[in-house]
Scaffold this motif. Structure first.
Motif, PDB file in Angstrom:
ATOM      1  N   VAL A  30       0.841  -1.197   0.000  1.00 38.85           N
ATOM      2  CA  VAL A  30       0.000   0.000   0.000  1.00 38.85           C
ATOM      3  C   VAL A  30       0.876   1.247   0.000  1.00 38.85           C
ATOM      4  O   VAL A  30       0.620   2.203  -0.741  1.00 38.85           O
ATOM      5  CB  VAL A  30      -0.948   0.000   1.216  1.00 38.85           C
ATOM      6  CG1 VAL A  30      -1.773   1.283   1.257  1.00 38.85           C
ATOM      7  CG2 VAL A  30      -1.873  -1.205   1.168  1.00 38.85           C
ATOM      8  N   ALA A  31       1.916   1.242   0.834  1.00 37.45           N
ATOM      9  CA  ALA A  31       2.827   2.391   0.869  1.00 37.45           C
ATOM     10  C   ALA A  31       3.516   2.588  -0.474  1.00 37.45           C
ATOM     11  O   ALA A  31       3.650   3.719  -0.961  1.00 37.45           O
ATOM     12  CB  ALA A  31       3.866   2.191   1.974  1.00 37.45           C
ATOM     13  N   GLU A  32       3.927   1.489  -1.095  1.00 34.89           N
ATOM     14  CA  GLU A  32       4.585   1.575  -2.400  1.00 34.89           C
ATOM     15  C   GLU A  32       3.645   2.154  -3.443  1.00 34.89           C
ATOM     16  O   GLU A  32       4.043   2.995  -4.262  1.00 34.89           O
ATOM     17  CB  GLU A  32       5.062   0.190  -2.823  1.00 34.89           C
ATOM     18  CG  GLU A  32       5.833   0.185  -4.140  1.00 34.89           C
ATOM     19  CD  GLU A  32       6.270  -1.208  -4.548  1.00 34.89           C
ATOM     20  OE1 GLU A  32       7.079  -1.318  -5.472  1.00 34.89           O
ATOM     21  OE2 GLU A  32       5.780  -2.196  -3.933  1.00 34.89           O
ATOM     22  N   GLN A  33       2.370   1.717  -3.413  1.00 34.31           N
ATOM     23  CA  GLN A  33       1.407   2.256  -4.366  1.00 34.31           C
ATOM     24  C   GLN A  33       1.231   3.757  -4.173  1.00 34.31           C
ATOM     25  O   GLN A  33       1.173   4.524  -5.134  1.00 34.31           O
ATOM     26  CB  GLN A  33       0.059   1.534  -4.191  1.00 34.31           C
ATOM     27  CG  GLN A  33      -1.023   1.943  -5.196  1.00 34.31           C
ATOM     28  CD  GLN A  33      -1.754   3.212  -4.839  1.00 34.31           C
ATOM     29  OE1 GLN A  33      -1.922   3.521  -3.655  1.00 34.31           O
ATOM     30  NE2 GLN A  33      -2.192   3.960  -5.841  1.00 34.31           N
ATOM     31  N   ARG A  34       1.178   4.181  -2.904  1.00 36.34           N
ATOM     32  CA  ARG A  34       0.994   5.603  -2.618  1.00 36.34           C
ATOM     33  C   ARG A  34       2.208   6.417  -3.057  1.00 36.34           C
ATOM     34  O   ARG A  34       2.081   7.500  -3.632  1.00 36.34           O
ATOM     35  CB  ARG A  34       0.744   5.794  -1.116  1.00 36.34           C
ATOM     36  CG  ARG A  34       0.469   7.228  -0.715  1.00 36.34           C
ATOM     37  CD  ARG A  34      -0.745   7.758  -1.410  1.00 36.34           C
ATOM     38  NE  ARG A  34      -0.939   9.173  -1.177  1.00 36.34           N
ATOM     39  CZ  ARG A  34      -1.703   9.956  -1.918  1.00 36.34           C
ATOM     40  NH1 ARG A  34      -2.348   9.449  -2.954  1.00 36.34           N
ATOM     41  NH2 ARG A  34      -1.833  11.224  -1.630  1.00 36.34           N
ATOM     42  N   GLN A  97       0.028  20.770   8.292  1.00 37.82           N
ATOM     43  CA  GLN A  97      -0.826  21.115   7.161  1.00 37.82           C
ATOM     44  C   GLN A  97      -0.688  20.100   6.032  1.00 37.82           C
ATOM     45  O   GLN A  97      -1.684  19.689   5.429  1.00 37.82           O
ATOM     46  CB  GLN A  97      -0.480  22.518   6.666  1.00 37.82           C
ATOM     47  CG  GLN A  97      -0.884  23.617   7.629  1.00 37.82           C
ATOM     48  CD  GLN A  97      -0.492  24.997   7.140  1.00 37.82           C
ATOM     49  OE1 GLN A  97       0.619  25.211   6.659  1.00 37.82           O
ATOM     50  NE2 GLN A  97      -1.404  25.945   7.250  1.00 37.82           N
ATOM     51  N   THR A  98       0.535  19.679   5.738  1.00 36.05           N
ATOM     52  CA  THR A  98       0.749  18.702   4.672  1.00 36.05           C
ATOM     53  C   THR A  98       0.125  17.363   5.024  1.00 36.05           C
ATOM     54  O   THR A  98      -0.512  16.712   4.183  1.00 36.05           O
ATOM     55  CB  THR A  98       2.250  18.527   4.405  1.00 36.05           C
ATOM     56  OG1 THR A  98       2.833  19.799   4.096  1.00 36.05           O
ATOM     57  CG2 THR A  98       2.491  17.580   3.238  1.00 36.05           C
ATOM     58  N   VAL A 140       6.399   9.754   4.114  1.00 31.82           N
ATOM     59  CA  VAL A 140       7.383   9.941   3.042  1.00 31.82           C
ATOM     60  C   VAL A 140       7.198  11.291   2.369  1.00 31.82           C
ATOM     61  O   VAL A 140       8.158  11.945   1.961  1.00 31.82           O
ATOM     62  CB  VAL A 140       7.277   8.794   2.016  1.00 31.82           C
ATOM     63  CG1 VAL A 140       8.124   9.083   0.787  1.00 31.82           C
ATOM     64  CG2 VAL A 140       7.699   7.475   2.652  1.00 31.82           C
ATOM     65  N   ARG A 141       5.965  11.732   2.273  1.00 36.82           N
ATOM     66  CA  ARG A 141       5.683  13.052   1.685  1.00 36.82           C
ATOM     67  C   ARG A 141       6.196  14.184   2.561  1.00 36.82           C
ATOM     68  O   ARG A 141       6.668  15.207   2.061  1.00 36.82           O
ATOM     69  CB  ARG A 141       4.166  13.175   1.491  1.00 36.82           C
ATOM     70  CG  ARG A 141       3.670  14.558   1.105  1.00 36.82           C
ATOM     71  CD  ARG A 141       4.033  14.908  -0.318  1.00 36.82           C
ATOM     72  NE  ARG A 141       3.435  16.167  -0.692  1.00 36.82           N
ATOM     73  CZ  ARG A 141       3.949  17.369  -0.426  1.00 36.82           C
ATOM     74  NH1 ARG A 141       5.087  17.445   0.233  1.00 36.82           N
ATOM     75  NH2 ARG A 141       3.324  18.468  -0.820  1.00 36.82           N
ATOM     76  N   VAL A 142       6.139  14.015   3.890  1.00 33.55           N
ATOM     77  CA  VAL A 142       6.470  15.106   4.811  1.00 33.55           C
ATOM     78  C   VAL A 142       7.945  15.118   5.190  1.00 33.55           C
ATOM     79  O   VAL A 142       8.518  16.191   5.424  1.00 33.55           O
ATOM     80  CB  VAL A 142       5.593  14.999   6.075  1.00 33.55           C
ATOM     81  CG1 VAL A 142       5.997  16.050   7.113  1.00 33.55           C
ATOM     82  CG2 VAL A 142       4.127  15.170   5.719  1.00 33.55           C
ATOM     83  N   ALA A 171       8.446  16.109  14.074  1.00 36.69           N
ATOM     84  CA  ALA A 171       7.511  16.290  12.958  1.00 36.69           C
ATOM     85  C   ALA A 171       6.863  14.966  12.582  1.00 36.69           C
ATOM     86  O   ALA A 171       5.662  14.920  12.252  1.00 36.69           O
ATOM     87  CB  ALA A 171       8.228  16.897  11.758  1.00 36.69           C
ATOM     88  N   TRP A 172       7.603  13.873  12.624  1.00 37.82           N
ATOM     89  CA  TRP A 172       7.020  12.563  12.326  1.00 37.82           C
ATOM     90  C   TRP A 172       5.927  12.216  13.333  1.00 37.82           C
ATOM     91  O   TRP A 172       4.865  11.708  12.961  1.00 37.82           O
ATOM     92  CB  TRP A 172       8.098  11.477  12.365  1.00 37.82           C
ATOM     93  CG  TRP A 172       9.197  11.681  11.376  1.00 37.82           C
ATOM     94  CD1 TRP A 172       9.226  12.570  10.322  1.00 37.82           C
ATOM     95  CD2 TRP A 172      10.442  10.989  11.347  1.00 37.82           C
ATOM     96  NE1 TRP A 172      10.408  12.476   9.643  1.00 37.82           N
ATOM     97  CE2 TRP A 172      11.188  11.510  10.254  1.00 37.82           C
ATOM     98  CE3 TRP A 172      11.019   9.997  12.137  1.00 37.82           C
ATOM     99  CZ2 TRP A 172      12.465  11.057   9.937  1.00 37.82           C
ATOM    100  CZ3 TRP A 172      12.291   9.548  11.815  1.00 37.82           C
ATOM    101  CH2 TRP A 172      12.992  10.074  10.727  1.00 37.82           C
ATOM    102  N   MET A 173       6.200  12.485  14.605  1.00 40.78           N
ATOM    103  CA  MET A 173       5.188  12.217  15.632  1.00 40.78           C
ATOM    104  C   MET A 173       3.934  13.045  15.373  1.00 40.78           C
ATOM    105  O   MET A 173       2.804  12.552  15.500  1.00 40.78           O
ATOM    106  CB  MET A 173       5.754  12.538  17.017  1.00 40.78           C
ATOM    107  CG  MET A 173       6.866  11.625  17.478  1.00 40.78           C
ATOM    108  SD  MET A 173       7.565  12.139  19.075  1.00 40.78           S
ATOM    109  CE  MET A 173       6.121  11.992  20.125  1.00 40.78           C
TER     110      MET A 173
END
Length: 282
Positions: A30-34, A97-98, A140-142, A171-173
């Protein structure tokens, strides 16, 4: 055993192995698809991701810092120079926000516009793995954006301390604390009647204003301070200020900050899985 029978047996064995692999690694698929889907706007992502941190730090930081420092008569704000005080809020506010944006339209679209989650349900991938994999895609986006913000803080002379790197795991948290509850809410929406904009207009924007980002929380009227107390952004920003320059934060409050962020993430995950199961079992 004939050759045809042997080939069929091999195909069945391969199918069973693939199903077991999907049950075990479904979250990764799922993560790979995203992540692969992000390639459609990777140019915009990189352009904004590289430019916006420097523009925000330089514009809001230096511009607003001059005004605030003049108004304060050169006094510190929250135990630090205003630009240093503001830096964690810029990094973490952008992450929030992201995360909210990625978890709103993307999740709703995965059920409605491009029903990728419905397609995944035909595979051994479970609803919990869908939630985990999609959230990893949001991380991964952030992550690159947070790293670029930290680099901007260094290059623009806000700080030269390696402690700024602590803002990245914080930030990850915060991403988990925001993305998972928003995922649960977005998955619950069955029609788009304009409510997808609610998160941006009535959640993330007010939190940016009332979470002690641009000024200490205690300067707000007492009847507004409760917004910060329940805001994951305030807990992350206060933790970030302590990590960046040693802002005076009591040990018990640091534990509360971490507990609140973890609590938002855990409750959001449980709710998201519950909503995914309901939607996919219809």
């Amino acid at each position: 055993m004939s050759a045809a029978t042997s080939a069929q047996a091999d195909q069945v064995a391969l199918g069973i192995a693939a199903a077991r692999r999907s049950r075990r690694l479904g979250w990764w698929y799922v993560a790979e698809q995203r992540i692969r889907a992000m390639r459609a706007y990777v140019g915009t992502w990189i352009g904004l991701g590289l430019a916006s941190p420097f523009l925000y730090v330089a514009g809001l930081g230096f511009g607003l810092a001059i005004v605030v420092n003049d108004a304060q008569g050169g006094q510190d704000v929250g135990g630090a120079d205003f630009l240093l005080f503001l830096a964690p809020a810029l990094v973490l506010g952008s992450a929030m926000q992201t995360a909210a944006q990625e978890s709103t339209y993307g999740v709703f679209g995965g059920f409605k516009w491009v029903p990728i989650f419905l397609a995944m349900r035909s595979s051994p991938v479970s609803p919990a793995q869908m939630v985990v994999g999609y959230t990893i895609g949001t991380l991964v986006r952030v992550i690159p954006l947070s790293i670029v913000y930290v680099v901007a803080i260094w290059l623009l002379g806000v700080t030269d301390s390696p402690r700024a790197l602590w803002l990245v795991p914080i930030a990850w948290m915060l991403v988990l604390a925001v993305a998972l509850p928003v995922t649960a809410w977005a998955a619950h929406q069955e029609q788009d009647r304009g409510q997808l904009n609610f998160i941006d207009r009535f959640v993330t924007l007010p939190l940016m204003l009332f979470s002690g980002t641009y000024f200490p929380l205690e300067t707000l009227p007492w009847f507004l301070q409760w917004i910060g107390w329940i805001s994951p952004l305030w807990h992350a920003v206060d933790l970030g200020r302590w990590a960046l320059y040693g802002a005076p934060v009591a040990a018990w409050l640091l534990a509360v900050h971490v507990a609140v962020l973890v609590g938002f993430a855990v409750v959001g995950f449980l709710l998201a899985v519950k909503v995914f199961r309901r939607r996919l079992d219809l």
